[in-house]
Structures are given as structure tokens and as C-alpha cells.
Scaffold this active site. Structure first.
Site, short mmCIF file in Angstrom:
data_model
loop_
_atom_site.label_atom_id
_atom_site.label_comp_id
_atom_site.label_asym_id
_atom_site.label_seq_id
_atom_site.Cartn_x
_atom_site.Cartn_y
_atom_site.Cartn_z
CD GLU A 159 -1.92 3.96 3.25
OE1 GLU A 159 -1.42 3.65 2.26
OE2 GLU A 159 -2.96 4.57 3.63
CB CYS A 183 -6.35 -0.47 5.80
SG CYS A 183 -4.51 -1.26 5.35
CB CYS A 237 -1.48 1.61 6.64
SG CYS A 237 -1.49 1.00 4.48
CG HIS A 261 -2.48 -1.50 1.51
ND1 HIS A 261 -3.08 -1.19 2.20
CD2 HIS A 261 -3.02 -1.92 0.57
CE1 HIS A 261 -4.06 -1.72 1.78
NE2 HIS A 261 -3.88 -2.15 0.68
#
Lengths: 149, 149
Positions: free
Chosen positions: B55, B83, B86, B53
């Protein structure tokens, strides 16, 4: 069969221990045949990467091996209750089961704290405490060593 | 100053969009000077890695650059509410602030669902909805494109 799986994860945890990392190991295996397809251990210091937990490493290798990010048909055993980061990664991967050894009341995110799988769309089967004593013993030995310098 | 930071993250999100990935971008910046030290965008498909992801990618690059996994003094802006994976990674990194654009009621783990920072030892300051419209617009355009095939 779970003992063999747990032993493989414990071998990974020992690698982390030997590298002076918090000793956690994880394996991804075929849910039906129990064949291990990927192994990982905690490498946050070695790789200088906050996300390099055992479960993330094992998931990364499993995805690479199967050339997919969808791991239906596969499960993950880890020696320590996954944190919220790893639990959510396991949910994104869609694994069938999440099995773990020692419980982690302080930083675990499955049976404690954020209880991530209570909130995810995909909810794997959860089995905690498998080979708990062996997994906990390695962690205890590690932290005792740290305290004794 | 946050507009400049958000624009940089949106540029990252656009890279994800162009690669047919869910368009999310993130930057890690010095909390006091606002200097951006790392950028990342969603690359789960490209890298065949569920954990890639925006992040996580930005955190990995920040850790590499600063040669530490402790990012006190730094903050992260991301175009979509993180999420649980992260959010927990941001907690492990110990960032000062977590800022984000669009809210994610379905999969967000900060203001929704697992609400990870309600359970972590380190609790960064949270500011949601910064440049929300622009961030949401890119996501809407992406999913509209998917639906129209």
C-alpha cells in the site's frame, strides 16, 4: 544522554522547518551506547510522499545502514508523538524504545487515538515528554507563522 | 469492475511471491472511472525497508504521478487487510475508499487490532473481503512453502 539525542532530533526538525514542512525530526540510536546511526526529518511535501514522516525516513536510513529490517538493540527518539503509521513502522522494526518530545492529542497514535502499541506483537518501551518544551516550541512557532501568512 | 482491480493487485502480489516476499499487492485507482494509476507490492526485504508494504509503495507512486499527497477522488484496493502503518498512510492521503481481499486478524489494523480508521480525522469507506479467496490462497501457498522449507 537523552538531551544529546533530543538535540540531534531537534536539529532535524529545524531542517523540516526551514523547508516549510511541519517541523518533526527523528533519530535512531544504539540503545546501549546512544550512538546515533540514522537521522530523518519530515519531508512529505519535498518528496511528495505521504509516508515521508521523520520516523519513517530515519528507519529507512537505519535499515539501509545496518542492512536489516530488524532493529533490535536500537531505539528511536522523535520530537513529536508518532502517528499510527510511524508507530506501526517502529513496531515492525522491533526497536527497543520509542521516546518522544511533544504529545500529539490530535494525530498521535501512541498515547492517543489508535494507541498502536496496545495492539502490536512487539511492544517497545515508551517514554514521552522528553525535551517536550523545546519540541513543542518549534511546532508552535511553525503553526503561528502559517496563521500569520 | 472490482474484479479487474483485484486481479491487478493480485498480479502485484504474485510479483512479491516470486521475489520470496510476503505476497501482498495493492493498486490505487480513480474512484469513478476505476482507472488504475499506481501499483505496488510488498518489497520490505528487496528494498531493506520496513515501510515498503504494497500500500505504501502504491501510494508513493500515486503521489509521484499526480504530483500531490492528497488523493481525494482515488481509492486503494489491497489483497490483504492493511496494517496500522498502511491504514494511517491511506488516511493521510485522504483516499475515498479502502478495499481489501483477505482479512488479517493477527496484524491487520482496519477491522482488527488498532482499528486505525476509528480514530482518524479522515474516514474512508471500507469494504473488506473482495476476492478474499484468491488473495488468501496466494498467502496460504506462500506460508505453506516457507514451512516446507
Amino acid at each position: 544522554m537523552y538531551k544529546t539525542i533530543a538535540d540531534a532530533a531537534l536539529q532535524e526538525a529545524q531542517k523540516a522547518f526551514d523547508a516549510k514542512e511541519i517541523p518533526v525530526g527523528a533519530v535512531v540510536f544504539n540503545t546501549k551506547t546512544y550512538q546515533i546511526i540514522a537521522r530523518g526529518h519530515n519531508q512529505t511535501i519535498t518528496k511528495c510522499d505521504v509516508s515521508a514522516h521523520a520516523e519513517i525516513r530515519a528507519l529507512q536510513k537505519a535499515c539501509q545502514k545496518l542492512k536489516t529490517t530488524h532493529l533490535q538493540g536500537y531505539s528511536c527518539y522523535t520530537t513529536l508523538e508518532p502517528c499510527a503509521m510511524c508507530a506501526q513502522a517502529l513496531a515492525w522494526a522491533g526497536v527497543d524504545k520509542v521516546l518522544f518530545g511533544a504529545y500529539d492529542p490530535k494525530s498521535g497514535g501512541v498515547e492517543h487515538n489508535a494507541r498502536v502499541f496496545n495492539h502490536t506483537h512487539h511492544k517497545p518501551e515508551i517514554i514521552g515528554g522528553l525535551e517536550e518544551k523545546k519540541c513543542q516550541a518549534l511546532l508552535t512557532r511553525f503553526f503561528k507563522g502559517l496563521r500569520n501568512g
